[in-house]
Motif scaffolding. Structure first.
Motif, mmCIF file in Angstrom:
data_model
loop_
_atom_site.group_PDB
_atom_site.id
_atom_site.type_symbol
_atom_site.label_atom_id
_atom_site.label_comp_id
_atom_site.label_asym_id
_atom_site.label_seq_id
_atom_site.Cartn_x
_atom_site.Cartn_y
_atom_site.Cartn_z
ATOM 1 N N LEU A 89 0.843 -1.208 0.000
ATOM 2 C CA LEU A 89 0.000 0.000 0.000
ATOM 3 C C LEU A 89 0.873 1.251 0.000
ATOM 4 C CD1 LEU A 89 -2.919 1.041 0.149
ATOM 5 C CD2 LEU A 89 -2.765 0.929 2.632
ATOM 6 N N VAL A 90 1.927 1.247 0.817
ATOM 7 C CA VAL A 90 2.850 2.393 0.877
ATOM 8 C C VAL A 90 3.572 2.560 -0.458
ATOM 9 C CG1 VAL A 90 5.018 3.154 1.933
ATOM 10 C CG2 VAL A 90 3.142 2.360 3.381
ATOM 11 N N CYS A 91 4.037 1.441 -1.029
ATOM 12 C CA CYS A 91 4.768 1.509 -2.318
ATOM 13 C C CYS A 91 3.903 2.110 -3.412
ATOM 14 C CB CYS A 91 5.193 0.107 -2.756
ATOM 15 S SG CYS A 91 6.690 -0.436 -1.978
ATOM 16 N N PHE A 92 2.684 1.637 -3.533
ATOM 17 C CA PHE A 92 1.816 2.153 -4.602
ATOM 18 C C PHE A 92 1.365 3.574 -4.311
ATOM 19 C CE2 PHE A 92 1.727 -0.981 -7.688
ATOM 20 C CZ PHE A 92 1.695 -2.234 -7.096
ATOM 21 N N SER A 93 1.204 3.910 -3.035
ATOM 22 C CA SER A 93 0.852 5.298 -2.685
ATOM 23 C C SER A 93 1.966 6.233 -3.143
ATOM 24 C CB SER A 93 0.656 5.446 -1.177
ATOM 25 O OG SER A 93 -0.397 4.630 -0.743
ATOM 26 N N VAL A 94 3.210 5.838 -2.857
ATOM 27 C CA VAL A 94 4.364 6.664 -3.268
ATOM 28 C C VAL A 94 4.430 6.748 -4.788
ATOM 29 C CG1 VAL A 94 6.903 6.673 -3.352
ATOM 30 C CG2 VAL A 94 5.735 6.260 -1.188
ATOM 31 N N SER A 95 4.287 5.607 -5.463
ATOM 32 C CA SER A 95 4.475 5.606 -6.925
ATOM 33 C C SER A 95 3.364 6.343 -7.642
ATOM 34 C CB SER A 95 4.603 4.175 -7.440
ATOM 35 O OG SER A 95 3.390 3.503 -7.304
ATOM 36 N N MET A 96 2.168 6.406 -7.043
ATOM 37 C CA MET A 96 1.059 7.071 -7.737
ATOM 38 C C MET A 96 0.894 8.528 -7.293
ATOM 39 S SD MET A 96 -1.629 3.953 -7.604
ATOM 40 C CE MET A 96 -2.734 3.950 -8.949
ATOM 41 N N LEU A 97 1.173 8.814 -6.025
ATOM 42 C CA LEU A 97 0.916 10.170 -5.514
ATOM 43 C C LEU A 97 2.057 11.136 -5.806
ATOM 44 C CD1 LEU A 97 -0.806 9.434 -2.089
ATOM 45 C CD2 LEU A 97 -1.806 10.607 -4.034
ATOM 46 N N PHE A 227 -1.024 -6.109 -3.045
ATOM 47 C CA PHE A 227 -0.407 -5.685 -4.309
ATOM 48 C C PHE A 227 -1.496 -5.471 -5.360
ATOM 49 C CE2 PHE A 227 3.274 -5.458 -7.126
ATOM 50 C CZ PHE A 227 2.758 -5.805 -8.359
ATOM 51 N N ASN A 228 -2.473 -6.400 -5.394
ATOM 52 C CA ASN A 228 -3.558 -6.297 -6.377
ATOM 53 C C ASN A 228 -4.545 -5.194 -6.022
ATOM 54 O OD1 ASN A 228 -2.382 -8.518 -7.557
ATOM 55 N ND2 ASN A 228 -3.955 -9.963 -6.916
ATOM 56 N N GLN A 229 -4.941 -5.129 -4.747
ATOM 57 C CA GLN A 229 -6.052 -4.259 -4.356
ATOM 58 C C GLN A 229 -5.651 -2.824 -4.068
ATOM 59 O OE1 GLN A 229 -9.223 -5.054 -4.594
ATOM 60 N NE2 GLN A 229 -8.556 -7.040 -5.343
ATOM 61 N N SER A 230 -4.378 -2.594 -3.689
ATOM 62 C CA SER A 230 -3.940 -1.222 -3.372
ATOM 63 C C SER A 230 -4.142 -0.308 -4.561
ATOM 64 C CB SER A 230 -2.458 -1.193 -3.000
ATOM 65 O OG SER A 230 -2.211 -1.980 -1.894
ATOM 66 N N GLN A 231 -3.812 -0.822 -5.754
ATOM 67 C CA GLN A 231 -3.920 0.001 -6.956
ATOM 68 C C GLN A 231 -5.378 0.394 -7.193
ATOM 69 O OE1 GLN A 231 -1.208 -1.757 -10.198
ATOM 70 N NE2 GLN A 231 -1.282 -3.381 -8.675
ATOM 71 N N ASN A 232 -6.303 -0.583 -7.039
ATOM 72 C CA ASN A 232 -7.733 -0.279 -7.213
ATOM 73 C C ASN A 232 -8.212 0.732 -6.178
ATOM 74 O OD1 ASN A 232 -7.780 -2.166 -9.222
ATOM 75 N ND2 ASN A 232 -8.548 -3.809 -7.913
#
Lengths: 283, 161
Positions: A89-97, A227-232
Motif C-alpha cells: 500500500l505504501v509503495c503504490f501510494s508513493v508511486s502514484m501520488l 499488491f492487487n487491491q492497493s492500486q484499485n
C-alpha cells in the motif's frame, strides 16, 4: 538420483503443469468469448494452476504434503503480517501520488480526505483477513513450492530472479489475450507484459523473504492481495479527486512507477542474503 | 504436519468438507430446481438466501468441531504434548478461522459461477452477495469469540442452548 537431479525433475514437472494450465487462456480464447461459464472455469483453472501444479507434482514425486507451509505461525510473526499488509500500500501510494504532487496537482487531491483514506484502509484490512484466501491458489505454488525447489539449484539471488521471471511469464497469456481478441496493439501488450514481469520480479523478493521469515505462505498471500487491491483502492480515491483528465505527469509517472518496488527488492534481497549468512555456520 | 493439526483434520474432516459444500448451496438449489431462475432477480434472491442458509450451516459446522474432545483420553493427549492446552486451543481457533475462509471462498466461487450461468441465459446478475458475505463472516467471528470460551468453560449443555 542425486538431490540436484531430483530437484530439477520436480521443478520441471511443476513448471510444465503450471504453464500448461496457464496456456488454457489462449487455447480456449474463443469459447471464453462466447460462454460466460467456460470463461469462469478456464479463469479459475488459470488462477489455481500453481497450487494444482504443486499438489500434482508432490503426489507424482511422492514428496508428501507435510511441508506446505500452511501454518499461520502468528506467534512472533504478527508484525510481519502487518508489514505484508502495509508495504504494498505504501509503495503504490508513493508511486502514484508523488508524480501527481511533483507535477503541481497536489492541491487537486480532494478525494484523499482523512475519512476516505481511513475507510479504504479499514476495508482493505477486513478484505485482506478473509478475501485474500483465494490467492492461496498462486502462493501455494510459487512461494510454497517453486522457490523451495529452486533455491538449492540457483541460490537465493538466482531464485529471486528466475522465480520472478517465471511468475511474470506465467501472467503472459493475460497480457496477450487482449491483443489476440482484437483489442489493443501487440506493442501495448508486450509493454504491459514486460512491465508486469519487472514489477513481479521485484515484488517476489519481498514475498520470498516473508515466507522464509515466518515459515508460512499466508503473509505472502496477504501481501499479494494488497499488491492487487492497493492500486484499485488508490484509483478509487483518484476518481473522487478533481485532477483534470488531460493532466500530464510526463515521464515522472513511468520512473516513479518502478522506483519504490525496485528499492523494496534491493532491501529485501540484502535481508535474504543476510538471513542465509546467519543460518550458515562459518567454519 | 504437527500433532494437533493432524488430530483436528482426522477428527473433523467431514465438518470441514461440509463447510465447503455449504458455500455451494445456491448452486445445489439451482441444479435441483433447473426450471427456476427466469429473471435476474430470481438469481439474486437465490444467492442472498443461499448466503444466509450457507452461513448458518457453516456456523453449525464450526461449532460441531468443538465436540468430540470431551473424553478424558483427549485431555491426557493434550497434556502430554509440548504445546499443551494453549496449543490445543490455538489450533482450534485457527481451524475455525480457516473454516470461515473456506466458506467465503467457496461462496464467492459459487456466486461467480451462478452469475456466469445467468449471463449465458442473457441475464445480468449483480455479484453483490459476496460483498455482503464479508461483514457477515466477521459477525460469525464475533459469535464464535463468545461461543468458544463459554463452551470450554461451562461445557456443551450449558454453553449452547
Amino acid at each position: 538420483m542425486t538431490n540436484k537431479k531430483e530437484n530439477i525433475k520436480r521443478l520441471g514437472l511443476y513448471l510444465l503443469i503450471a504453464f500448461a494450465l496457464s496456456l488454457l487462456l489462449i487455447v480456449f480464447r474463443k469459447p471464453m468469448e462466447t460462454s460466460a461459464r467456460a470463461s469462469f472455469i478456464i479463469t479459475q483453472l488459470f488462477s489455481f494452476s500453481p497450487a494444482i501444479a504443486c499438489l500434482i507434482t508432490r503426489a507424482a514425486t511422492k514428496e508428501g504434503f507435510g511441508d506446505l507451509k500452511l501454518h499461520f505461525n502468528f506467534r512472533g510473526n504478527f508484525r510481519w503480517y502487518l508489514l505484508a499488509f502495509a508495504l504494498p500500500l505504501v509503495c503504490f501510494s508513493v508511486s502514484m501520488l508523488l508524480p501527481v504532487i511533483i507535477s503541481g496537482y497536489g492541491s487537486r487531491l480532494s478525494g484523499f480526505t482523512a475519512k476516505n483514506v481511513l475507510s479504504v484502509i479499514f476495508i482493505l484490512m477486513g478484505q485482506s483477513a478473509v478475501v485474500s484466501a483465494g490467492l492461496l491458489g498462486e502462493e501455494l505454488g510459487w512461494r510454497g513450492y517453486m522457490n523451495c525447489t529452486m533455491e538449492p539449484l540457483f541460490g537465493t539471488f538466482g531464485t529471486c530472479l528466475a522465480g520472478g521471471i517465471m511468475w511474470g511469464l506465467w501472467h503472459f497469456p493475460i497480457d496477450i489475450s487482449n491483443y489476440l481478441g482484437g483489442g489493443g496493439s501487440l506493442s501495448f501488450s508486450m509493454e504491459s507484459a514486460f512491465s508486469r514481469l519487472a514489477m513481479l520480479t521485484c515484488f517476489g523478493v519481498f514475498l520470498m523473504w516473508l515466507t522464509k521469515k515466518t515459515g508460512s505462505i499466508f503473509p505472502a498471500v496477504v501481501a499479494h492481495f494488497m499488491f492487487n487491491q492497493s492500486q484499485n483502492a488508490l484509483m478509487s480515491l483518484f476518481m473522487e479527486s478533481d485532477i483534470p483528465e488531460d493532466a500530464d505527469v510526463g515521464k515522472l509517472a513511468d520512473v516513479f512507477g518502478y522506483v519504490p518496488m525496485a528499492l523494496v527488492a534491493v532491501v529485501f534481497m540484502y535481508l535474504l542474503l543476510r538471513m542465509k549468512k546467519t543460518k550458515t555456520p562459518s567454519v | 504436519m504437527t500433532g494437533f493439526v493432524y488430530k483436528e483434520l482426522k477428527q473433523n474432516l467431514r465438518y470441514i468438507l461440509l463447510t465447503v459444500v455449504s458455500g455451494f448451496i445456491p448452486l445445489i438449489v439451482l441444479i435441483m430446481f433447473r426450471d427456476s431462475g427466469e429473471t435476474a432477480s430470481d438469481f439474486q434472491k437465490l444467492l442472498e438466501i443461499g448466503l444466509i442458509g450457507g452461513l448458518l450451516l457453516a456456523g453449525g459446522m464450526e461449532m460441531a468441531v468443538l465436540n468430540g474432545d470431551d473424553r478424558k483420553l483427549w485431555a491426557y493427549f493434550v497434556s502430554s504434548t509440548s504445546e499443551g492446552y494453549k496449543g490445543f486451543l490455538r489450533v482450534k481457533y485457527e481451524m475455525i478461522f480457516v473454516m470461515s475462509l473456506l466458506f467465503l471462498t467457496s461462496f464467492t466461487l459459487c456466486e461467480q459461477l451462478i452469475t456466469a450461468i445467468a449471463a449465458d441465459r442473457g441475464m445480468m446478475v449483480e455479484s453483490s452477495a459476496s460483498a455482503i458475505a464479508v461483514p457477515l463472516v466477521f459477525i460469525q467471528f464475533l459469535l464464535r469469540s463468545v461461543d468458544i470460551p463459554l463452551f470450554y468453560r461451562f461445557g456443551a449443555k450449558r454453553a449452547i442452548p
